[in-house]
Design a protein around this motif. Sequence first.
Motif, PDB file in Angstrom:
ATOM      1  N   HIS A   8      53.728  35.815  35.008  1.00  0.00           N
ATOM      2  CA  HIS A   8      52.774  35.933  33.906  1.00  0.00           C
ATOM      3  C   HIS A   8      51.455  35.284  34.305  1.00  0.00           C
ATOM      4  N   VAL A   9      50.476  36.115  34.654  1.00  0.00           N
ATOM      5  CA  VAL A   9      49.161  35.632  35.066  1.00  0.00           C
ATOM      6  C   VAL A   9      48.178  35.897  33.935  1.00  0.00           C
ATOM      7  N   HIS A  10      47.479  34.844  33.504  1.00  0.00           N
ATOM      8  CA  HIS A  10      46.547  34.959  32.391  1.00  0.00           C
ATOM      9  C   HIS A  10      45.091  34.932  32.832  1.00  0.00           C
ATOM     10  N   GLY A  11      44.825  34.478  34.052  1.00  0.00           N
ATOM     11  CA  GLY A  11      43.445  34.399  34.504  1.00  0.00           C
ATOM     12  C   GLY A  11      43.347  34.301  36.007  1.00  0.00           C
ATOM     13  N   VAL A  12      42.242  34.817  36.556  1.00  0.00           N
ATOM     14  CA  VAL A  12      41.945  34.684  37.980  1.00  0.00           C
ATOM     15  C   VAL A  12      40.475  34.316  38.103  1.00  0.00           C
ATOM     16  N   ALA A  13      40.162  33.425  39.048  1.00  0.00           N
ATOM     17  CA  ALA A  13      38.777  32.983  39.207  1.00  0.00           C
ATOM     18  C   ALA A  13      38.550  32.510  40.633  1.00  0.00           C
ATOM     19  N   LEU A  14      37.284  32.490  41.019  1.00  0.00           N
ATOM     20  CA  LEU A  14      36.867  31.943  42.303  1.00  0.00           C
ATOM     21  C   LEU A  14      36.119  30.637  42.041  1.00  0.00           C
ATOM     22  N   ASN A  15      36.517  29.590  42.744  1.00  0.00           N
ATOM     23  CA  ASN A  15      35.880  28.286  42.596  1.00  0.00           C
ATOM     24  C   ASN A  15      34.710  28.198  43.569  1.00  0.00           C
ATOM     25  N   THR A 174      36.864  42.447  31.218  1.00  0.00           N
ATOM     26  CA  THR A 174      35.563  42.512  31.889  1.00  0.00           C
ATOM     27  C   THR A 174      35.251  41.168  32.526  1.00  0.00           C
ATOM     28  N   SER A 175      34.343  41.179  33.511  1.00  0.00           N
ATOM     29  CA  SER A 175      33.902  39.941  34.154  1.00  0.00           C
ATOM     30  C   SER A 175      32.490  40.152  34.687  1.00  0.00           C
ATOM     31  N   PHE A 176      31.607  39.204  34.387  1.00  0.00           N
ATOM     32  CA  PHE A 176      30.239  39.259  34.892  1.00  0.00           C
ATOM     33  C   PHE A 176      30.185  38.739  36.324  1.00  0.00           C
ATOM     34  N   ALA A 177      29.610  39.547  37.224  1.00  0.00           N
ATOM     35  CA  ALA A 177      29.372  39.101  38.597  1.00  0.00           C
ATOM     36  C   ALA A 177      28.054  38.338  38.690  1.00  0.00           C
ATOM     37  N   ASP A 178      27.081  38.730  37.880  1.00  0.00           N
ATOM     38  CA  ASP A 178      25.839  37.992  37.666  1.00  0.00           C
ATOM     39  C   ASP A 178      25.343  38.375  36.273  1.00  0.00           C
ATOM     40  N   ASP A 179      24.102  38.057  35.939  1.00  0.00           N
ATOM     41  CA  ASP A 179      23.647  38.290  34.570  1.00  0.00           C
ATOM     42  C   ASP A 179      23.598  39.764  34.188  1.00  0.00           C
ATOM     43  N   GLN A 180      23.505  40.666  35.169  1.00  0.00           N
ATOM     44  CA  GLN A 180      23.393  42.093  34.882  1.00  0.00           C
ATOM     45  C   GLN A 180      24.602  42.914  35.322  1.00  0.00           C
ATOM     46  N   THR A 181      25.339  42.455  36.317  1.00  0.00           N
ATOM     47  CA  THR A 181      26.437  43.224  36.899  1.00  0.00           C
ATOM     48  C   THR A 181      27.762  42.812  36.279  1.00  0.00           C
ATOM     49  N   VAL A 182      28.486  43.788  35.744  1.00  0.00           N
ATOM     50  CA  VAL A 182      29.761  43.526  35.079  1.00  0.00           C
ATOM     51  C   VAL A 182      30.825  44.483  35.604  1.00  0.00           C
ATOM     52  N   ALA A 183      31.987  43.941  35.933  1.00  0.00           N
ATOM     53  CA  ALA A 183      33.145  44.757  36.276  1.00  0.00           C
ATOM     54  C   ALA A 183      34.041  44.874  35.060  1.00  0.00           C
ATOM     55  N   THR A 215      38.145  39.012  37.859  1.00  0.00           N
ATOM     56  CA  THR A 215      36.937  38.220  38.061  1.00  0.00           C
ATOM     57  C   THR A 215      36.048  38.944  39.057  1.00  0.00           C
ATOM     58  N   ALA A 216      34.749  38.642  39.016  1.00  0.00           N
ATOM     59  CA  ALA A 216      33.803  39.328  39.895  1.00  0.00           C
ATOM     60  C   ALA A 216      32.668  38.390  40.269  1.00  0.00           C
ATOM     61  N   ARG A 217      32.066  38.649  41.433  1.00  0.00           N
ATOM     62  CA  ARG A 217      30.876  37.922  41.867  1.00  0.00           C
ATOM     63  C   ARG A 217      30.081  38.810  42.813  1.00  0.00           C
ATOM     64  N   ILE A 218      28.809  38.492  42.995  1.00  0.00           N
ATOM     65  CA  ILE A 218      27.953  39.243  43.907  1.00  0.00           C
ATOM     66  C   ILE A 218      28.034  38.637  45.303  1.00  0.00           C
ATOM     67  N   GLN A 219      28.202  39.511  46.302  1.00  0.00           N
ATOM     68  CA  GLN A 219      28.252  39.097  47.693  1.00  0.00           C
ATOM     69  C   GLN A 219      26.837  39.067  48.293  1.00  0.00           C
ATOM     70  N   PRO A 220      26.688  38.471  49.470  1.00  0.00           N
ATOM     71  CA  PRO A 220      25.374  38.443  50.111  1.00  0.00           C
ATOM     72  C   PRO A 220      24.769  39.821  50.347  1.00  0.00           C
ATOM     73  N   ASP A 221      25.624  40.863  50.516  1.00  0.00           N
ATOM     74  CA  ASP A 221      25.092  42.211  50.743  1.00  0.00           C
ATOM     75  C   ASP A 221      24.697  42.907  49.445  1.00  0.00           C
ATOM     76  N   GLY A 222      24.847  42.217  48.311  1.00  0.00           N
ATOM     77  CA  GLY A 222      24.446  42.778  47.034  1.00  0.00           C
ATOM     78  C   GLY A 222      25.533  43.524  46.290  1.00  0.00           C
ATOM     79  N   ARG A 223      26.641  43.820  46.976  1.00  0.00           N
ATOM     80  CA  ARG A 223      27.738  44.502  46.300  1.00  0.00           C
ATOM     81  C   ARG A 223      28.628  43.491  45.583  1.00  0.00           C
ATOM     82  N   ALA A 224      29.358  43.981  44.589  1.00  0.00           N
ATOM     83  CA  ALA A 224      30.237  43.110  43.815  1.00  0.00           C
ATOM     84  C   ALA A 224      31.594  42.980  44.496  1.00  0.00           C
TER      85      ALA A 224
END
Length: 246
Positions: A8-15, A174-183, A215-224
């Motif tokens: 039972h997984v309720h959350g995933v995140a990158l520290n 849903t998860s925001f990778a930055d202020d505009q990008t959402v997965a 969870t999502a985040r933006i990579q250095p190449d600009g992709r999520a």
Amino acid sequence: MQGLPSDHVHGVALNPADDKVYLATHDGLFRYDDTGPVRVGPVIDLMGFTVAGPDHFYASGHPGPGVDMPNPVGLIESTDAGETWSTLSREGQTDFHTLTASAAGVTGFDGTAVLNTTDGQTWTTLSPPVSPYSLAASPDGTTVLATSQSGPARSADGGRTWHVVPEAPLLQLTSFADDQTVAGVAPDGNVFLSTDAGATWDSRGTVGQAPEAVTARIQPDGRAEILVVSQGALLRSLDSGQTFTN
């Protein structure tokens, strides 16, 4: 990546502090090291879980056997990446099913009301037009998304006013990778991406089945980079959700 440490997984995140993946589960918090998932801190059934910054986590849920905390734990905070937790408020009162943190504070849904706090102590009730399944806030706190059976509801003013997003896909998480990008991930596993803070959505790839956490985040190449827990596996996309690997 290795298998899941709990059914039972309720959350995933990158520290951001160690770039490690953390899983919030029914059996406590786990960190993925090179050798696989390692338990972190006390055994708490972490129903709600969110990363606010480097080593800075918020959570809610129920204490496990032998853990001396109120039930439910209310809003709890860790500033050492989950090794220890302190109670902030609503102990013995509230089990937040979903939590999200931003520059505007912490927002959670307790099964009845959507509540926001800027200091961890005092709470303001927000009024989305839906009963949320999950909540996600942009890092700056301006945009808040609430998924529901009626489709996602969106606030562009920090939760003061809301509207159901027209023509949006039916999203479960849903998860925001930055202020505009959402997965976003639908109940059937289809993945969507928004580049305008959830106002419009484009279809991407699929994880095949219903998601448990994202969870999502933006990579250095600009992709999520998008992480999804689904089908008893932790899946990763490095191309904004087009393809996923285990």
